[in-house]
Design a protein around this motif. Structure first.
Motif, PDB file in Angstrom:
ATOM      1  N   GLY A 156       0.755  -1.747   0.235  1.00 50.07           N
ATOM      2  CA  GLY A 156       0.354  -0.448  -0.051  1.00 50.07           C
ATOM      3  C   GLY A 156       1.061   1.183   0.236  1.00 50.07           C
ATOM      4  N   GLU A 157       1.772   1.478  -0.069  1.00 44.54           N
ATOM      5  CA  GLU A 157       2.700   2.236   0.009  1.00 44.54           C
ATOM      6  C   GLU A 157       4.051   1.957  -0.851  1.00 44.54           C
ATOM      7  OE1 GLU A 157       5.499   1.257   3.935  1.00 44.54           O
ATOM      8  OE2 GLU A 157       3.905   3.731   3.702  1.00 44.54           O
ATOM      9  N   VAL A 158       5.192   3.120  -1.751  1.00 40.03           N
ATOM     10  CA  VAL A 158       6.086   2.660  -2.410  1.00 40.03           C
ATOM     11  C   VAL A 158       7.377   2.608  -1.251  1.00 40.03           C
ATOM     12  CG1 VAL A 158       8.074   3.541  -3.996  1.00 40.03           C
ATOM     13  CG2 VAL A 158       4.841   3.929  -4.095  1.00 40.03           C
ATOM     14  N   SER A 159       7.641   0.960  -1.065  1.00 48.36           N
ATOM     15  CA  SER A 159       9.260   1.459  -0.223  1.00 48.36           C
ATOM     16  C   SER A 159      10.342   0.903  -1.240  1.00 48.36           C
ATOM     17  CB  SER A 159       9.156  -0.224   0.818  1.00 48.36           C
ATOM     18  OG  SER A 159       9.719  -0.437   1.737  1.00 48.36           O
ATOM     19  N   PRO A 160      11.417   1.598  -0.934  1.00 46.93           N
ATOM     20  CA  PRO A 160      13.006   0.685  -1.905  1.00 46.93           C
ATOM     21  C   PRO A 160      12.749  -0.993  -1.123  1.00 46.93           C
ATOM     22  CG  PRO A 160      13.184   2.761  -0.383  1.00 46.93           C
ATOM     23  CD  PRO A 160      12.424   2.205  -0.150  1.00 46.93           C
ATOM     24  N   GLN A 161      12.365  -0.703  -0.203  1.00 47.47           N
ATOM     25  CA  GLN A 161      12.975  -2.599   0.712  1.00 47.47           C
ATOM     26  C   GLN A 161      11.750  -3.123  -0.918  1.00 47.47           C
ATOM     27  OE1 GLN A 161      12.928  -0.183   2.579  1.00 47.47           O
ATOM     28  NE2 GLN A 161      15.302  -0.160   2.879  1.00 47.47           N
ATOM     29  N   ALA A 162      10.713  -3.144  -0.877  1.00 47.85           N
ATOM     30  CA  ALA A 162       9.627  -3.621  -1.099  1.00 47.85           C
ATOM     31  C   ALA A 162       9.445  -3.978  -2.447  1.00 47.85           C
ATOM     32  CB  ALA A 162       8.892  -3.111  -0.825  1.00 47.85           C
ATOM     33  N   VAL A 163       9.978  -3.095  -3.645  1.00 48.58           N
ATOM     34  CA  VAL A 163      10.939  -2.910  -5.208  1.00 48.58           C
ATOM     35  C   VAL A 163      12.253  -3.307  -5.568  1.00 48.58           C
ATOM     36  CG1 VAL A 163       8.852  -1.055  -5.479  1.00 48.58           C
ATOM     37  CG2 VAL A 163      10.974  -0.459  -5.224  1.00 48.58           C
ATOM     38  N   ALA A 164      12.973  -3.024  -4.752  1.00 43.21           N
ATOM     39  CA  ALA A 164      13.872  -3.797  -5.115  1.00 43.21           C
ATOM     40  C   ALA A 164      14.257  -4.949  -5.599  1.00 43.21           C
ATOM     41  CB  ALA A 164      15.214  -3.378  -3.819  1.00 43.21           C
ATOM     42  N   GLY A 165      13.746  -6.038  -4.995  1.00 38.57           N
ATOM     43  CA  GLY A 165      13.953  -7.464  -5.859  1.00 38.57           C
ATOM     44  C   GLY A 165      13.344  -7.211  -6.837  1.00 38.57           C
ATOM     45  N   GLY A 166      12.467  -6.621  -7.413  1.00 39.74           N
ATOM     46  CA  GLY A 166      11.553  -6.830  -8.727  1.00 39.74           C
ATOM     47  C   GLY A 166      12.145  -5.806  -9.882  1.00 39.74           C
ATOM     48  N   ILE A 167      12.974  -5.152  -9.512  1.00 38.69           N
ATOM     49  CA  ILE A 167      14.094  -4.266 -10.301  1.00 38.69           C
ATOM     50  C   ILE A 167      15.294  -4.775 -10.795  1.00 38.69           C
ATOM     51  CG2 ILE A 167      15.124  -1.343 -11.002  1.00 38.69           C
ATOM     52  CD1 ILE A 167      12.335  -0.438  -8.665  1.00 38.69           C
ATOM     53  N   LYS A 168      15.519  -5.503  -9.893  1.00 43.29           N
ATOM     54  CA  LYS A 168      16.971  -5.771  -9.799  1.00 43.29           C
ATOM     55  C   LYS A 168      16.293  -7.303 -10.622  1.00 43.29           C
ATOM     56  CE  LYS A 168      19.378  -7.284  -5.898  1.00 43.29           C
ATOM     57  NZ  LYS A 168      19.787  -7.441  -4.572  1.00 43.29           N
ATOM     58  N   GLU A 169      15.240  -8.135 -10.613  1.00 46.86           N
ATOM     59  CA  GLU A 169      15.458  -9.063 -11.592  1.00 46.86           C
ATOM     60  C   GLU A 169      15.333  -8.709 -12.175  1.00 46.86           C
ATOM     61  OE1 GLU A 169      11.829 -12.500 -11.832  1.00 46.86           O
ATOM     62  OE2 GLU A 169      11.966 -11.143 -10.242  1.00 46.86           O
ATOM     63  N   ALA A 170      14.667  -7.453 -13.636  1.00 47.24           N
ATOM     64  CA  ALA A 170      14.356  -6.257 -14.269  1.00 47.24           C
ATOM     65  C   ALA A 170      15.553  -6.405 -14.765  1.00 47.24           C
ATOM     66  CB  ALA A 170      13.366  -5.386 -14.777  1.00 47.24           C
ATOM     67  N   LEU A 171      16.471  -5.679 -13.996  1.00 45.28           N
ATOM     68  CA  LEU A 171      17.572  -5.145 -14.818  1.00 45.28           C
ATOM     69  C   LEU A 171      18.662  -6.536 -15.455  1.00 45.28           C
ATOM     70  CD1 LEU A 171      18.374  -2.545 -13.023  1.00 45.28           C
ATOM     71  CD2 LEU A 171      17.629  -2.125 -14.994  1.00 45.28           C
ATOM     72  N   ILE A 172      18.200  -7.930 -14.143  1.00 42.64           N
ATOM     73  CA  ILE A 172      19.787  -8.362 -14.414  1.00 42.64           C
ATOM     74  C   ILE A 172      19.376  -9.594 -15.520  1.00 42.64           C
ATOM     75  CG2 ILE A 172      19.905 -10.795 -12.981  1.00 42.64           C
ATOM     76  CD1 ILE A 172      20.276  -9.991 -10.687  1.00 42.64           C
ATOM     77  N   THR A 173      17.597  -9.512 -16.092  1.00 42.93           N
ATOM     78  CA  THR A 173      17.962 -10.441 -16.772  1.00 42.93           C
ATOM     79  C   THR A 173      17.549 -10.015 -18.336  1.00 42.93           C
ATOM     80  OG1 THR A 173      15.296  -9.831 -16.673  1.00 42.93           O
ATOM     81  CG2 THR A 173      15.580 -11.940 -16.022  1.00 42.93           C
ATOM     82  N   THR A 174      17.535  -8.637 -18.503  1.00 44.40           N
ATOM     83  CA  THR A 174      18.061  -7.414 -19.591  1.00 44.40           C
ATOM     84  C   THR A 174      19.202  -7.821 -20.057  1.00 44.40           C
ATOM     85  OG1 THR A 174      16.136  -6.071 -18.660  1.00 44.40           O
ATOM     86  CG2 THR A 174      17.959  -5.103 -20.913  1.00 44.40           C
ATOM     87  N   ALA A 175      19.930  -7.635 -18.409  1.00 45.33           N
ATOM     88  CA  ALA A 175      21.448  -7.099 -19.121  1.00 45.33           C
ATOM     89  C   ALA A 175      22.283  -8.727 -19.622  1.00 45.33           C
ATOM     90  CB  ALA A 175      22.097  -6.698 -17.351  1.00 45.33           C
TER      91      ALA A 175
END
Length: 231
Positions: free
Chosen positions: A158-177
């Motif tokens: 229910g809120e934007v938290s760096p810890q909450a979205v870090a895993g998804g963003i990390k997955e997105a960047l790793i697979t692209t690279a």
């Protein structure tokens, strides 16, 4: 039981390494990317060995066939091609066996056999081209799923938290690279192999042309002898 223990120990060791940690953080789409990388590496190694051997044999064969053609020793060229394996020898042999039937039959035999043997030289190039196109797609697919996971975490909390979205963003960047890192060298090797195949084809065409020219010269000499004998 022993196999399971070996597998378990290997898995623990692998995922404790930087590469294993990277694969784990990349998510499920790292599995098809790993398959693409292994498949691409195997195809590159096999194609490199095949073209290297074909190139070495071709240079030696073409030089010897050209020498036989200069000497108009057709039988010697035929025997050489019969004892030499490979697509180049098969193409030249098809033309040499039609020498007595005229230059047109020689040229037609070379063209027909060349079309068939060309598939051998180009074998594996489609695989490399496919992998260079598919790998980035898997990477981008991992990017999409990673962002979906990130937004799902935001929705859940229910809120934007760096810890909450870090895993998804990390997955997105790793697979692209990873997808791009796999596709770039595969594409480079694909273009390199295409260049080498084109060079082999050019060498074959030059040697085939010499065979045709030799046959034409022999036909002209025979026609001249016949004409002089008729007079």
């Amino acid at each position: 039981m022993l196999n399971w223990l070996i597998y378990n120990n290997f898995s623990q060791w692998f995922f404790s390494t930087p590469l294993g940690e990277l694969c784990w953080n990349g998510g499920i789409w790292m599995i098809p990317l790993a398959i693409c990388s292994i498949w691409g590496l195997a195809a590159i190694i096999v194609k490199f060995i095949t073209l290297t051997m074909a190139s070495v044999k071709t240079k030696r064969l073409l030089a010897q066939v050209d020498q036989f053609m200069e000497e108009k020793n057709i039988q010697g060229a035929v025997e050489l091609c019969e004892t030499t394996k490979g697509p180049v020898a098969a193409i030249l042999l098809a033309g040499l066996r039609k020498v007595r039937e005229g230059s047109e039959r020689v040229l037609r035999a070379i063209e027909n056999t060349g079309t068939i043997e060309l598939a051998f030289l180009e074998r594996g190039l489609v695989v490399l081209a496919t992998l260079s196109n598919v790998s980035p797609m898997f990477g981008f697919l991992g990017t999409v799923t990673g962002m979906i996971n990130a937004f799902a975490s935001i929705e859940k909390l229910g809120e934007v938290s760096p810890q909450a979205v870090a895993g998804g963003i990390k997955e997105a960047l790793i697979t692209t690279a990873t997808g791009l890192a796999i596709a770039i060298p595969i594409q480079i090797f694909h273009n390199y192999f295409v260049t080498r195949v084109d060079r082999l084809i050019l060498d074959m065409e030059e040697s085939s042309q010499q065979i045709v020219e030799t046959v034409i010269a022999m036909e002209d000499e025979k026609a001249a002898v016949t004409a002089s004998g008729g007079k």
